[in-house]
Design an enzyme around this catalytic site. Structure first.
Site: not given
Ligand code: BGC
Length: 765
Positions: A296
């Site tokens: 993530d």
């Molecule tokens: C979120 C993810 C997301 C990623 C990219 C993160 O803050 O937890 O679910 O895909 O950002 O935007």
């Protein structure tokens, strides 16, 4: 007159010169310097740096969705891009932009390996469909699949080929803002929806340029954050992990999902980004998953703050050993992996494995054959915002609405009368788009006002009553609804006195749920409860429409308001879909995918709870020492699976019989009302005595059926070892002998029940 002439002249000129829409010339250039036969051949040509580069993902140079380390500036990113040290970009979108960046990767790096472009296509791209929790309320797998397919079509036309969806985290706590992004509290429904979304995004052929690679996230346990606080600690027993948390992820693997994302949370003391058991042993080992895992946003670096790694280098080491293949925005792999390999701490085979998984995806997408296949300006111009997408979004919106109660048949509106539509969401064009709609344009939803004014024979008046103070945005922590300006309440009350009927549109702003939007209260925010009570005091003939990204506490409304509709955040076509439901052109059929509480103090709240040794339904209400609250019931206000209709359904002829694979449960469903309508028949089981305590109810089947007024249908569910068994704390699957309750009905709380005795022992390895 002059104006008409000018307009006609313009129209004629256009007819002559425009004709068919102009073809735009695509300027895609492919001059990839090195040729290779396949991924294995390519791997042989790659240096260690280039392999590690594939494991590096950068955010575009704008549109940041999280904090960036200081050295992640654009100049450094460009430099690394040109040196072949980037495998993927996120948040670069639009054909022009994607092409520019892809051209650097293909034409300027030594091997010319194309990038994959990821984006959070969560519920639609620019044409926004209902939030995922709302779509889940449809219990309609074909519709959910189609919604994902449409989102993929639009996003792929914008140059993208990878979505960070579906989020399949089960959650039992409405305080957690990201419940809006998932499928609710149940692993069986959640698994079916997870599979439908993966198939919708990916289609049958990933190389089809109108599909996207999907991403099952967040692996795992993110939805069990304590206290509903986002990014927080999860403590999950082995049994809950295997029976509740993991099934939707497994369903994604079975549906052929291309990628996984780990997460921010720790589970049982170990950050999931560095969790060997989850990623290497279960996902890539036991389940044989061959795709790649992306971290993530910055979650590799965050393992330092967790207290799991002393520095970046150790964080990178732990992440790669655990099986995280791609580093999203931590900049750690690209900086430290080479040294870790040279020091002998990371086996070269691990790097090869990660690079291979990433390159295989690029091959499946067809990017080696044509890196610019998603870069078609004509397609972009035709597809984005098209009527086809809007119609699909509207249909999904209708299907997502849940009629929570409808006493005195307050809906649909029957007589042409005077109706005041009151509330801060009445004219809102932004909030109904909901959270996680980064490419959705602000203020483009059809408002309730716009939807209703099309019905000319009602005398409508529209008032806000209380206003939204600010228009919150995705990135600014400004999500308060007006808490002190009462100036509109008197006007709303005066109008309510005059009219035959009131419709109130209340709820959360679209950005009050979503990532980092945890709440300690589940009340109607700001002054909305005060407005509701003030209007109710002068005209109790109210239809309440609730817009929210999560279950709210509607206890007061349930006692006082005859008709309540759960409208979530329904996306671009919100007002049109709601108007059709209000006016009776569409009969709502949604069922709740999450329990609605009587009080926030009940959190976590879920229908598939354990009975305990002192169950809440104690026969003697005067006894004190049983599992209950002294000031509130244990049960949900509106339970999982609940949802009414403008017609009525009855269940009869419930039988359970044995066959050679297990049991068949049959029931007759009859539409006993005046309108045609759809009903979701649900099948639940309870294993009454087992080696691991089983929940009081577990969903094990459902079927959505359209029934004409007066029509009956018999629905049959099959119960095999797959439905009757469970996992123990170590993840072993058991199907045990003994008594099982089998239940069917139109809600978890309203079922017919039969008990069977299972007598053939089988223990699966
Ligand atoms: C979120 C993810 C997301 C990623 C990219 C993160 O803050 O937890 O679910 O895909 O950002 O935007």
């Amino acid at each position: 007159m002059g104006r008409i002439i000018i307009l006609s002249a313009l129209a004629i000129a256009c007819l002559i010169s425009c004709g068919a829409p102009k073809k735009i010339e695509n300027k895609n250039t492919i001059t990839s310097p090195v040729k290779y036969k396949n991924v294995e051949d390519l791997l042989k040509k790659m240096t260690l740096d280039e392999k590690i580069g594939q494991m590096n993902q950068y955010n575009g140079f704008w549109n940041v969705t999280g904090p960036s380390p200081k050295d992640g500036d654009a100049a450094k990113k460009y430099e690394n891009l040109r040196s072949g040290l980037v495998g993927s970009m996120l948040n670069v979108r639009g054909v022009e932009q994607v092409r520019k960046v892809q051209e650097i990767a293909v034409n300027e790096t030594r091997l010319g390996i194309p990038l994959i472009f990821g984006f959070d296509v969560i519920h639609g791209y620019q044409t926004i469909s209902p939030i995922p929790l709302a779509e889940s309320a449809s219990w309609d797998m074909e519709a959910i699949k189609l919604s994902a397919k449409m989102a993929a079509k639009e996003a792929a036309a914008s140059g993208l080929n990878w979505t960070f969806a579906p989020m399949v985290d089960i959650s039992r706590d409405a305080r957690w803002g990201r419940v809006m992004e998932g499928a609710g509290e149940d692993p069986y429904l959640g698994s079916a929806i997870a599979a439908a979304r993966v198939k919708g995004f990916q289609g049958d052929d990933l190389s089809d340029p109108s599909t996207l690679a999907a991403c099952a996230k967040h692996f795992a346990g993110y939805g069990f954050a304590e206290g509903g606080r986002d990014y927080n600690t999860s403590v999950i027993s082995g049994e809950i992990l295997h029976n509740v948390v993991l099934p939707p992820f497994k369903a994604c693997v079975d549906a052929g999902v291309s990628t996984f994302m780990n997460g921010f949370n720790e589970m049982n003391g170990v950050p999931v980004t560095g969790h060997i058991k989850l990623q290497r042993e279960i996902l890539k080992g036991l389940w044989g998953y061959e795709g790649m895992i992306v971290s993530d946003w910055g979650s590799i670096g965050e393992m330092k703050a967790h207290g799991f790694a002393a520095d970046d280098k150790e964080a990178g080491l732990k992440a790669v050993l655990a099986g995280s293949d791609m580093d999203m925005e931590s900049y750690i792999y690209v900086k430290h992996l080479k040294t870790l390999v040279e020091e002998g701490k990371v086996d070269m085979a691990l790097i090869d494995d990660a690079a291979r998984r990433i390159l295989n995806l690029k091959q499946e997408l067809g990017l080696f054959e044509d890196p610019f296949k998603y870069c078609d300006l004509n397609r972009e111009a035709q597809v984005i915002g098209s009527d086809e997408l809007k119609m699909a979004a509207r249909d999904m919106a209708r299907k997502s609405v849940v009629l929570l109660k409808n006493e005195n048949a307050g809906l649909p509106i029957k007589d042409k009368k005077s109706i005041a539509v009151i509330g801060p969401h009445v004219s809102e064009k932004n909030s109904p788009l909901g959270s996680w709609r980064i490419a959705g344009k602000d203020n483009t939803a059809i408002s309730v006002e716009e939807g209703l004014t099309k019905y000319k024979d009602v005398d409508w008046s529209f008032l806000q009553g209380v206003q939204l103070t600010t228009a919150p945005t995705n990135f600014v922590f400004e999500t308060k609804i007006n808490e002190d300006d009462r100036t509109g309440i008197d006007e709303a009350v005066a109008k309510a006195k005059e009219v035959d009927q009131v419709i109130m549109v209340l709820g959360e702003h679209g950005f009050q749920s979503g990532e980092a939007r945890s709440r300690t209260s589940l009340d109607l925010p700001g002054l909305q409860q005060e407005l509701l009570e003030a209007v109710h005091a002068v005209n109790p003939n109210i239809v309440l429409i609730v817009m929210s990204g999560r279950p709210l506490d509607l206890s007061w409304a349930d006692e006082n308001i005859p008709t309540i509709v759960q409208a979530w955040h329904l996306g671009t076509e919100s007002g049109n879909a709601l108007a059709e439901i209000i006016m009776g052109e569409y009969n709502p059929s949604g069922k709740l995918p999450m329990s609605f509480p009587r009080s926030v103090g009940q959190m976590p709240l879920y229908y598939n709870y354990k009975n305990t040794g002192r169950p809440s339904q104690h026969p003697d209400p005067n006894l004190v020492f049983w599992s209950h609250y002294i000031d509130e019931e244990n049960s949900a206000l509106y339970p999982f699976g609940h949802g009414e209709s403008y017609t009525s359904f009855e269940y009869s002829n419930f039988t359970v019989s044995q066959n050679n694979t297990g049991y068949l449960a049959s029931v007759t469903v009859s539409n006993t009302g005046q309108m045609d309508g759809e009903e979701v028949t649900q099948l639940y089981i309870r294993d009454l005595a087992a080696s691991i305590n089983r929940p009081v109810q577990e969903l094990k089947g459902f079927e959505k059926t359209m029934l004409k007024s007066g029509e009956s249908k018999t629905i049959t569910f099959s119960l095999t070892d797959k439905e009757l068994g469970f996992y123990d704390n170590e993840g072993n699957y058991h199907v045990e002998d003994g008594e099982f309750d089998i239940m069917v009905g139109g809600s978890s709380a309203k079922v017919l029940k039969k008990t069977i005795e299972r007598a053939t022992t089988s223990l699966k390895p």
